[in-house]
Design an enzyme around this catalytic site. Structure first.
Site, PDB file in Angstrom:
ATOM      1  N   ASP A  57       0.841  -1.198   0.000  1.00 32.21           N
ATOM      2  CA  ASP A  57       0.000   0.000   0.000  1.00 32.21           C
ATOM      3  C   ASP A  57       0.876   1.248   0.000  1.00 32.21           C
ATOM      4  O   ASP A  57       2.030   1.212   0.457  1.00 32.21           O
ATOM      5  CB  ASP A  57      -0.918   0.016   1.215  1.00 32.21           C
ATOM      6  CG  ASP A  57      -2.031  -1.014   1.129  1.00 32.21           C
ATOM      7  OD1 ASP A  57      -2.323  -1.478  -0.001  1.00 32.21           O
ATOM      8  OD2 ASP A  57      -2.612  -1.352   2.173  1.00 32.21           O
ATOM      9  N   TYR A  85       6.701  -8.250   8.467  1.00 32.02           N
ATOM     10  CA  TYR A  85       6.436  -6.819   8.594  1.00 32.02           C
ATOM     11  C   TYR A  85       6.716  -6.334  10.007  1.00 32.02           C
ATOM     12  O   TYR A  85       6.596  -7.095  10.971  1.00 32.02           O
ATOM     13  CB  TYR A  85       4.959  -6.513   8.302  1.00 32.02           C
ATOM     14  CG  TYR A  85       4.477  -6.887   6.925  1.00 32.02           C
ATOM     15  CD1 TYR A  85       4.498  -5.964   5.888  1.00 32.02           C
ATOM     16  CD2 TYR A  85       3.967  -8.172   6.663  1.00 32.02           C
ATOM     17  CE1 TYR A  85       4.030  -6.302   4.625  1.00 32.02           C
ATOM     18  CE2 TYR A  85       3.508  -8.514   5.403  1.00 32.02           C
ATOM     19  CZ  TYR A  85       3.544  -7.572   4.392  1.00 32.02           C
ATOM     20  OH  TYR A  85       3.076  -7.916   3.144  1.00 32.02           O
TER      21      TYR A  85
END
Length: 306
Positions: A57, A85
């Site tokens: 994103d 992440y």
């Protein structure tokens, strides 16, 4: 037949001079889409065939494997792998996008502490199901969800199975802000994970930041910036066989067998174990990813030629 041994990677200079193709690991900057990065690299590298190995994103940063030239044949393998992440979790805030870029829907007091957060994480570890967010590129009846969401519409979404391999709290940044480490399977929405954790705690939550530290086996230590690519160009491209470094290597023993392999025929290879192999020509050129069974290596994907 030659014995199986690790050949490492083909010499970068030789591969690039022949094919001008390979993989570059970009540290994606904030506010860029993954396609923005690809478009920029097309201009820098003067190569039309460029694709990425897993969308990030715009608010996210970090590891974005980008495939150039004939290496784009490997994109499908990169997309399937696990990812890791560092995610910012903000408790007490619910938004329409499940992250802090969206419109606030609810603000609630945060009465839970770090211990309560850590106690709920096992519920989100292992195989779980996620309802995809409305602000996503998933298509339902031919329409992307985010297009419907922007019109104020919401449609029913079926839960999808994903796997969270590792989930831990790294630090508390203050108040209801935490930093999580998440290792997960393909298709996981980390912002949905943050939203669902907040719901389970009763105070709501959303994702406040996201940095991908690993994708397709590549890490931040291997990543470069767009500015570095602008300065150094194709010299930063890594050979495509690096994507398959975990598979054993097999070097073809004779010119006849190499011609046989290049023609697309199964390659006779005795004494190997079942599984996937990196297959190289006599000069060390990476030819294909193959699967061995019943005495033959059968190509899964060829990487010779343009």
């Amino acid at each position: 037949m030659m014995p199986v041994r690790s050949l490492g990677r083909a010499a970068p200079g030789r591969l690039l001079s022949k094919m001008a193709s390979g993989i570059v690991i970009i540290d994606k900057p904030e506010d860029w889409t993954s396609m923005d990065v690809c478009a920029k690299l097309r201009g820098i590298l003067k190569e039309r065939r460029i694709g990425h190995g897993g969308t990030l994103d715009p608010m996210a940063t970090g590891v974005l494997p980008v495939f150039v030239g004939s290496a784009t044949k490997a994109v499908e393998f990169a997309e399937k792998g696990d990812k890791e992440y560092l995610a910012g979790l903000r408790l007490g805030l619910v938004t329409n996008t499940q992250d802090t870029t969206g419109e606030p829907l609810e603000a609630r007091p945060v009465t839970v502490d770090r211990a309560a957060l850590e106690a709920v994480l096992p519920r989100f570890t292992g195989p779980i199901e996620q309802v995809p967010p409305m602000f996503s590129a998933i298509k339902i009846k031919g329409q992307k969800l985010y297009e419907l969401a922007r019109k104020g519409q919401e449609v029913e979404r079926r839960p999808r199975p994903v796997t969270i391999h590792a989930l831990e709290v790294l630090e508390q940044a203050g108040g209801g802000d935490y930093l999580l480490r998440v290792r997960c399977s393909k298709g996981t929405y980390v912002r949905t994970l943050c939203h669902d954790i907040g719901q389970a705690l009763g105070c709501g939550g959303c994702m406040s930041s996201l940095r991908r530290t690993m994708a397709a086996g590549f890490t931040l230590e291997q990543a470069v910036t767009l500015s570095q690519v602008q300065e150094q160009g194709a010299a930063l491209l890594q050979p495509v066989d690096g994507l398959f470094a975990a598979r054993p290597a097999y070097r073809i023993a004779s010119p006849r067998l190499e011609r046989f392999c290049r023609s697309g025929n199964p390659l006779p290879a005795r004494g190997l174990g079942p599984g996937e192999y990196r297959v190289y020509g006599q000069d060390g050129t990476f030819l294909c990813l193959s699967r061995w069974a019943d005495g033959y290596l059968t190509s899964i994907k060829n990487f010779f030629g343009s």
